[in-house]
Structure formats: C-alpha cells, structure tokens
Write an enzyme that holds these catalytic residues in place. Structure first.
Site, PDB file in Angstrom:
ATOM      1  N   ARG A 209     -10.672  14.909  12.267  1.00  0.00           N
ATOM      2  CA  ARG A 209     -10.191  15.897  11.055  1.00  0.00           C
ATOM      3  C   ARG A 209     -11.394  16.682  11.002  1.00  0.00           C
ATOM      4  NH1 ARG A 209      -8.330  11.458   7.319  1.00  0.00           N
ATOM      5  NH2 ARG A 209      -6.364  11.088   8.211  1.00  0.00           N
TER       6      ARG A 209
ATOM      7  N   ARG B  68       0.819  -1.082   0.030  1.00  0.00           N
ATOM      8  CA  ARG B  68      -0.120   0.080  -0.089  1.00  0.00           C
ATOM      9  C   ARG B  68       0.945   1.250  -0.087  1.00  0.00           C
ATOM     10  NH1 ARG B  68      -2.786   3.359   4.821  1.00  0.00           N
ATOM     11  NH2 ARG B  68      -4.046   4.358   3.244  1.00  0.00           N
TER      12      ARG B  68
END
Ligand code: AMP
Length: 400
Positions: free
Chosen positions: A242, A92
């Site tokens: 966030r 990844r």
C-alpha cells in the site's frame, strides 16, 4: 479456568487459537485455507508439537467450521476433549464504525451494526460476519464476543479524526479517520507499559506496528489519540504493497491519462508501497538483502520507509506533552534490527536514543533497546492480537 476459542475469519481462510484463561495459556492454533476452492486445507498445531493436517473439500465456511470442530476434538492431535469445554468465542471484526469503542457480546444489535459497517469495510466485515454466524449456529451455548480493530481509536478527538473536507461528508457519508490495528496497538502498548513498570494513566506511548500492513499510533494515558491509518487502511506510512499518504490530486492526474478507478484501487493497494518502490518484493527481508548487495532502488525504498515513519513519530510526539515509550511490533518491527536502527538514528533530537548493541542483541525478543540515558524508552514487543481477543472475551464472560 475458561477455554476461549479465538476466530479470525477471512473470505477464504479461518485463523483460530484456543486459550485457557486467565492463565493466558495457548493450547494450540490452526489455519484453514482455500475455503470455496475444490480442495481446502487445515493445519492445527499444539505446543507439544502434535500436528493435525488434512486436505478436504471445503465448499463454504459452514464446511470449514465443521472441519475446525473435528480438528479441535481429534483424538490424536486435538486441543480439547469435547466442544462443551469452550466457554466463549472471540471474533476479530475489522470495522465497528462509531458504534463500538470496546469489545462487546454479540447480539442482534451488534450483528446489525457490523452489517451497517460493510460499506466501510467491504472486504473484511462480510467474512467476519460469516464466521460469527457459523460459530453461533455451531456453538449456540457459547458467549460470542466481537473485538473490533477500530474500537481502540474511538477516543480520537475531532481534531484528529476530521479531514479537511466539507463537513457534510462526515455527517452524510461517515468519512473520518477510523484507524485500524487497534487490538495490536492496545496489546503492545499495554505490555510495554508493564515492561517499563509504569501505569497506563500517566504514560504516553507511540506504537509502531510494522508488518505487511503498518500503522503508527499515539497513545496518551492509555487512550489512542491519533493514528496513521485513516478512513481505510490505505492512509499513513508506506506499507508492503500500500502506498500510504499520497497527494490525492495524483489520482485525477492519472485518470486523465487513462487509468480507471479499478486500476488505481489495485495499484494503490496491491502494487505500491515497498513492492512498487523496490521493484522486486513487498518482503522486507528481500529488500534489505538486495540493498545490502548494492541495489540502489531498494536502498531508496528503505530510506523512504524509515523517513515516513520518523515523520509520524515526530508529528505524534509534537502533540503529546512527552513520549515515555516508543514500541516496535509486527514482522518488521519485531525482527528487523536494521530497520529499527534506520528509523531511530535521527530521533536523538527528540530524546529517543537507541542502544545499538541492545538493539542487535535483542533480535526479535520482547525487551528494552534504548540507552539508559534516553528520555524515551524504546521497546520491542511481539504483538499477540489473538491473546488480546481471548482476554477481552474472558473479561466479558467473567463479568457476567
Ligand atoms: P507481518 O505482516 O506482521 O507478518 O510482517 C510481515 C513483514 O515482516 C514482511 O515484510 C517480512 O519481510 C518482515 N519480516 C519478518 N521477519 C523479518 C526479519 N527477520 N527481518 C526483516 N523483516 C522481516
């Protein structure tokens, strides 16, 4: 049959899983944590319940990879009998910039591109690169493949990826929407299309990846056409910690009141979102529980969360000729019956109609949760980025 090792290398951890392809059979997975600290920890589990669990000093990623190898071939709880069984390693990689729109075999050019994109993903690409270099050193005969989080979104048109900034910011500083979670959106949209017995080339999907990080993606005919995360994963819907979209002027306003660049970076990424709004936790389960027992701030946080997601679904639906499938994934999308209800209950005007009973009954399994008369099918699909990485790696090896 091919054996594929999937590696997700972070700055102090390595997640890994081994697949037999093309059967999509996971033969075990593991997590190494606390790399770089005095004592590291590795835990590997097999589907038959056998566990390899060990604490050992892991001063760096090289040592961690050595332990990973020992765990893989352990006589009692190992996954394979020798490292020679591994045909390919899928990595990844968070940022492929504009260079990569698909997964690729790693060579010097790919490594140079991942290095170049460190400036765009300073927290992730360096760790991903360490994992790649260690795997190349320790498994030199394997094909190594990079699967980028950003690659799926390289089909966005300039209308979707350009910001309303001076053009030179794109030309000179590469500032544009890149989007993230691409591997997850690609996987779940593909599985949802199969579930509805449709074909990617004539199906439009809106995919909601709702985990601690969250993003919404519009996929038309198999291609990502817009996504809520932007230049960084900070843009878009409200997430665990966030903020998602805010008026950028707020930053200058706070700087004038004594907040430093570092303060704002930390606050927006780590102290905002559901944690900041609820005041108690970034974990959806805690917030839903507190809201149910009357906590007003938590109830409002849940309303903000669902409202912002609906806004994106509406905006993306407006830019596609029709929406055939709405798919939920990620820890919240897969498990929170209540949040799916909250998000969907105002989408009726778009012809997106949830069946409350199917939603409740489906819980966290893959399945269809819309009413039969809903114009858009609503599905739950558990994400599996590791399997998508294994598939990409297998396809590259198989095509060699
Ligand atoms: P992820 O980042 O995909 O692992 O998702 C993490 C988020 O999923 C956290 O906010 C969890 O609270 C949430 N989550 C996991 N299980 C449930 C559940 N049963 N109900 C509500 N939220 C859940």
């Amino acid at each position: 049959m091919h054996t594929i090792l999937v590696i997700n290398c972070g700055s102090s951890s390595i997640k890994y899983e081994v697949y037999r392809m093309p059967d999509r059979e996971s033969i075990g997975k593991g997590l190494i944590e606390r790399i770089g600290q005095d004592m590291g920890h590795i835990c590997q589990k097999r589907p038959d319940g056998k566990v390899y669990d060990s604490n050992a000093p892991m001063p760096d990623h090289k040592a961690a990879m050595e332990h990973l190898k020992s765990a893989l071939i352990d006589g009692e709880a190992g996954l394979i009998s020798s490292m020679a069984e591994i045909h390919g390693v899928g990595h990844r990689v968070v940022h492929g910039g504009e260079e990569y729109s698909t997964s690729v075999t790693i060579d010097d050019k790919v490594i140079a591109a991942i290095e170049k994109n460190i400036e765009l993903a300073p927290l992730h690409n360096p760790a991903n690169l360490i994992g790649i270099r260690e795997a190349m050193n320790q498994l030199p005969d394997c094909t190594q493949v990079a699967v980028f989080d950003t690659a799926f979104h390289q089909t966005l048109s300039p209308a979707a990826y350009l910001y309303g900034l001076p053009r030179e910011f794109y030309d000179k500083y590469r500032i544009r929407r890149y989007g993230f979670h691409g591997t997850s959106h690609r996987y779940v949209s593909g599985e949802a299309i199969k579930l509805m017995k449709r074909h990617p080339s004539n199906t439009n999907v809106i995919s909601c990846h709702l985990g601690n990080g969250a993003s919404i993606t519009a996929i038309a005919n198999g291609k990502s056409m817009d996504t809520s995360m932007g230049f960084t994963p900070l843009e878009g819907v409200v997430m665990g910690t966030r903020s998602g979209d805010i008026d950028p002027q707020i930053l200058f306003y706070l700087m004038e009141r004594g907040f430093s660049k570092e303060d704002l970076n930390r606050i927006l990424n780590k102290e905002s979102g559901m944690l900041g709004l609820s005041g108690i936790s970034n974990d959806m389960r805690d917030i839903e529980e507190a809201a149910a027992s009357g906590n007003k701030q938590c109830r409002e946080a849940l309303d903000v969360y669902a409202y912002r997601i609906r806004k994106y679904i509406g905006a993306f639906a407006a830019n596609m000729v029709r929406t055939d499938i709405l798919v939920f994934t990620g820890g919240i999308g897969e498990n929170s019956v209540k949040m799916r209800e909250r998000i969907c209950h105002r989408l009726e005007s778009l012809g997106i109609i949830l069946d409350d009973e199917r939603n409740r009954e489906n819980g966290n399994r893959q399945g269809v949760i819309s009413a039969d008369y809903s114009k858009t099918a609503i599905c739950v699909v558990p994400t599996n980025e590791e399997l998508q990485i294994a598939r990409d790696t297998y396809e590259i090896i198989d095509g060699m």
